[in-house]
Scaffold this active site. Sequence first.
Site, mmCIF file in Angstrom:
data_model
loop_
_atom_site.group_PDB
_atom_site.id
_atom_site.type_symbol
_atom_site.label_atom_id
_atom_site.label_comp_id
_atom_site.label_asym_id
_atom_site.label_seq_id
_atom_site.Cartn_x
_atom_site.Cartn_y
_atom_site.Cartn_z
ATOM 1 N N ILE A 126 1.095 -1.410 -0.005
ATOM 2 C CA ILE A 126 -0.117 0.044 -0.206
ATOM 3 C C ILE A 126 0.915 1.264 0.073
ATOM 4 O O ILE A 126 1.854 1.191 0.748
ATOM 5 C CB ILE A 126 -0.964 -0.187 1.371
ATOM 6 C CG1 ILE A 126 -1.844 1.087 1.157
ATOM 7 C CG2 ILE A 126 -0.489 -0.048 2.510
ATOM 8 C CD1 ILE A 126 -3.061 1.234 2.134
ATOM 9 N N SER A 127 0.771 2.315 -0.964
ATOM 10 C CA SER A 127 1.569 3.217 -1.199
ATOM 11 C C SER A 127 1.472 4.153 0.510
ATOM 12 O O SER A 127 0.495 4.006 1.041
ATOM 13 C CB SER A 127 1.224 4.337 -2.328
ATOM 14 O OG SER A 127 1.118 3.465 -3.393
ATOM 15 N N ALA A 128 2.552 4.902 0.251
ATOM 16 C CA ALA A 128 2.707 5.959 1.623
ATOM 17 C C ALA A 128 1.365 7.023 1.572
ATOM 18 O O ALA A 128 0.953 7.453 0.537
ATOM 19 C CB ALA A 128 3.967 6.676 1.625
#
Length: 292
Positions: A126-128
């Site tokens: 999951i992206s930042a």
Amino acid sequence: MMNLSTVIACGCRYRTPPINQLLNYTPFLHLHLHLQGRPPSFNNLNLPNFNLLPTGNCLFFRMERFWSGSGINKNKQMVEHLQRYGVISSMKVAEVMETIDRAIFVPDGTSAYVDSPMPIGYNATISAPHMHATCLQLLEENLQPGMHALDVGSGTGYLTACFAIMVGPQGRAVGVEHIPELVASSIKNIEKSAAATLLKEGSLSLHAGDGRQGWPECAPYDAIHVGAAAPEIPQPLIDQLKPGGRMVIPVGNMFQDLKVVDKNLDGSISIRSETSVRYVPLTSRDAQLRGY
Ligand code: SAH
């Protein structure tokens, strides 16, 4: 083959450090990235600009983080931090990120509100939060009520849910992800989120498929987001962009830029680079499951 530290670093902005810092500090930073924390002596070091914590795990890049540690334990606090550090300037983006709680989307037991990408299995992340915020802001004008949005490499479903809230029940938000298990878990995540009704009523949908082909059924799109780095921009995605539409896509291999692709009203394409980033590759399912 990617090691764990590389995977953790995907889905974030990157900066190239000045050569002197690189030589002086990189071994130290390596060690502590692997330990996933800051040593007590960290503040004593003469490192510049702690607003952008250097947490690079590669000789040539530094991962940008606007804060670290797990001191932030509420979604609202996370959004306030993104506003304080200037990542979010739009009220609409702040609102949608407050509405969709990131904790529902990160794997159990991980710190939901740290400004860092997190592994979600299947060699994906999951992206930042700062990257989600950046992409939402870049696409904001193309996520108005009633518009159509496509999220390629939808992973946990976090951004697809945000898109669905922004385009509303009269709009259409479509996620395409090539790992069927992630599609199934993203549906479960969204069912627990503020976008559950939109999923139930059909303005939000998630599909298993190769996102490089887009999702022609709901094209053309006002907004296309690609959550994995493409060696080059896939033509079907350009074709499925509406005139006046915008695509945000990381492009590159080891060195990647977040590209903003605008389809002008006459059908011509304008492309600019927004920032350096590090994402997992947009690739085949087999290559991804093999570890690239
Ligand atoms: N925006 C997502 C990002 C997930 S990481 C999130 O924050 O949750 C990138 C995702 O792209 C991974 O889930 C990976 O499985 C997916 N992906 C990579 N190549 C793909 C392809 N060709 N088609 C569809 N999905 C792809």
